[in-house]
Design an enzyme around this catalytic site. Structure first.
Site, PDB file in Angstrom:
ATOM      1  N   LYS A 143      -0.638  -2.137  -4.948  1.00 41.04           N
ATOM      2  CA  LYS A 143      -0.103  -2.026  -3.585  1.00 41.04           C
ATOM      3  C   LYS A 143       1.347  -1.541  -3.609  1.00 41.04           C
ATOM      4  CE  LYS A 143       2.222  -4.910  -1.360  1.00 41.04           C
ATOM      5  NZ  LYS A 143       2.845  -6.086  -0.710  1.00 41.04           N
ATOM      6  N   ASP A 152      -2.369  -4.357   1.747  1.00 44.70           N
ATOM      7  CA  ASP A 152      -1.614  -5.593   1.889  1.00 44.70           C
ATOM      8  C   ASP A 152      -2.432  -6.579   2.729  1.00 44.70           C
ATOM      9  OD1 ASP A 152      -1.477  -4.588   4.432  1.00 44.70           O
ATOM     10  OD2 ASP A 152       0.699  -4.492   4.538  1.00 44.70           O
TER      11      ASP A 152
END
Length: 381
Positions: free
Chosen positions: A228, A247
């Protein structure tokens, strides 16, 4: 001498003889009669035409009123039938959703339609896609590490003091840990985060000459950096898109909408990458975050104002569950009433024990049916 002949006026003069005068009078009378007859005929024809026009207008008005009445009756009949159908559906538990209770699998076409609708709903420039404010790759790397389990606003608020005090990787690598912890304290988990950003800064200095690498594999070797964080750094610092940053918001909405069934961010990213064309990869993070913050909030999603709710698998499941719940509730009402009557002695043929047994059996059937319906719907996501 012969007698005198009376004087006569010349017949060729202005005066006429009596027979001629009578003839003239008769001609005038005939003409007057003829004109009167003609006028009478014209008046009669005019009156007849006016009468015909009036009758035609009255007939058209009557027809229009009749047509309007028929339309009104038809509308009332249709509305009545619709209401009866709705009541019938509600009573039978038949879903009114266009999917008719069967939730289809998410396709690329539908997924792109959803993201396209969100892209139209949240217009943005490339500079607006990142919620963190930064001046260079080093800053966005450190701030993304700090953004875990906290808000972007909190991280933005500590940015000024942190990078005024430690503007380079070398500065942050040689910093006093207690001072770093003090600065980043509002971000939460400050002990662990201070260790991550200081170790990362040290490795940038020793392995990459103080520069942030523009490579997924190299970035993920840094402390506190997963896919991420690496995706965000590559996308916003270097304009490189090799994946989708998953996320909290992206993972939650992807599951609710039906893009993935996985809760693990890495697996969810793979599902998203397989579902969406590559040109949408760089937009998904921003669009789902915006929608998750403004409409589809975790604690209280505003489904009534959601532009993509008709595509949302979670919304479909809840609709189907509510319909089944209403159906089984209505189905059990006679049983509950009968049970109440048995307790009060109004039904001698059924004692309390038989009522409990019957209720348990019906409850088991209800549970089994609900389980398999839910399992069937989930298998189609």
């Amino acid at each position: 001498m012969s007698p005198k002949t009376p004087n006569r006026k010349d017949t060729s003069g202005s005066e006429k003889t009596e027979p001629e005068a009578g003839k003239t009078k008769n001609g005038t009378a005939k003409n007057a009669a003829k004109n009167a007859a003609k006028n009478a005929a014209e008046n009669a024809a005019k009156n007849a035409a006016e009468k015909t026009a009036a009758e035609k207008t009255a007939a058209e008005k009557t027809t229009a009123e009749k047509t309007a009445a028929e339309k009104t009756t038809a509308k009332k009949t249709t509305a009545k039938k619709t209401n009866e159908a709705v009541k019938k559906d509600a009573g039978s538990g038949a879903p009114a959703h266009p999917h008719d209770g069967n939730i289809p699998e998410m396709t690329t076409e539908e997924a792109v339609e959803i993201i396209g609708e969100l892209d139209h709903l949240y217009p943005h420039t490339p500079a607006e896609k990142n919620f963190l404010k930064f001046d260079n790759p080093f800053q966005i790397l450190i701030m993304t590490i700090l953004s875990a389990q906290t808000t972007d606003a909190t991280v933005n608020s500590i940015r000024g003091e942190l990078f005024r005090t430690y503007p380079t990787p070398a500065d942050l690598a040689g910093a006093d840990v207690s001072d770093v912890e003090r600065i980043i304290h509002p971000a939460g988990f400050f002990h662990a985060k201070a260790g991550h950003i200081m170790k990362t800064s040290e490795r940038l200095c020793t392995a990459y000459g103080g520069e942030v690498p523009a490579d997924m594999n190299e970035l993920t070797t840094l402390s506190g950096v997963g896919r991420k964080t690496a995706n965000i750094v590559l996308e916003h610092a270097f304009g490189i898109t090799v994946g989708i940053a998953v996320d909290t918001h992206v993972g939650r909405l992807s599951k609710k909408l039906g893009f993935t069934e996985n809760t693990d961010p890495v697996k969810a990213e793979k599902d998203l990458m397989a579902l969406f064309p590559e040109e949408w990869w760089g937009e998904i993070n921003y669009l789902l975050i915006r929608h998750g913050r403004e409409v589809c909030q975790a604690k209280k999603p505003d489904c009534a104002h959601c532009a993509v709710r008709e595509h949302c698998r979670d919304f479909m499941n809840r609709e189907n569950y509510n319909r089944r719940k209403m159906f089984y509730t209505r189905a059990t009402l006679p049983l509950i009433e009968y049970y109440k009557q048995s307790i009060h002695g109004e039904k001698k043929s059924m004692n309390i024990l038989s009522g409990i047994i019957f209720g348990a059996v019906f409850g088991a059937i209800f549970g089994i049916v609900s389980y398999y319906i839910n399992k069937k719907n989930k298998s189609r996501l």
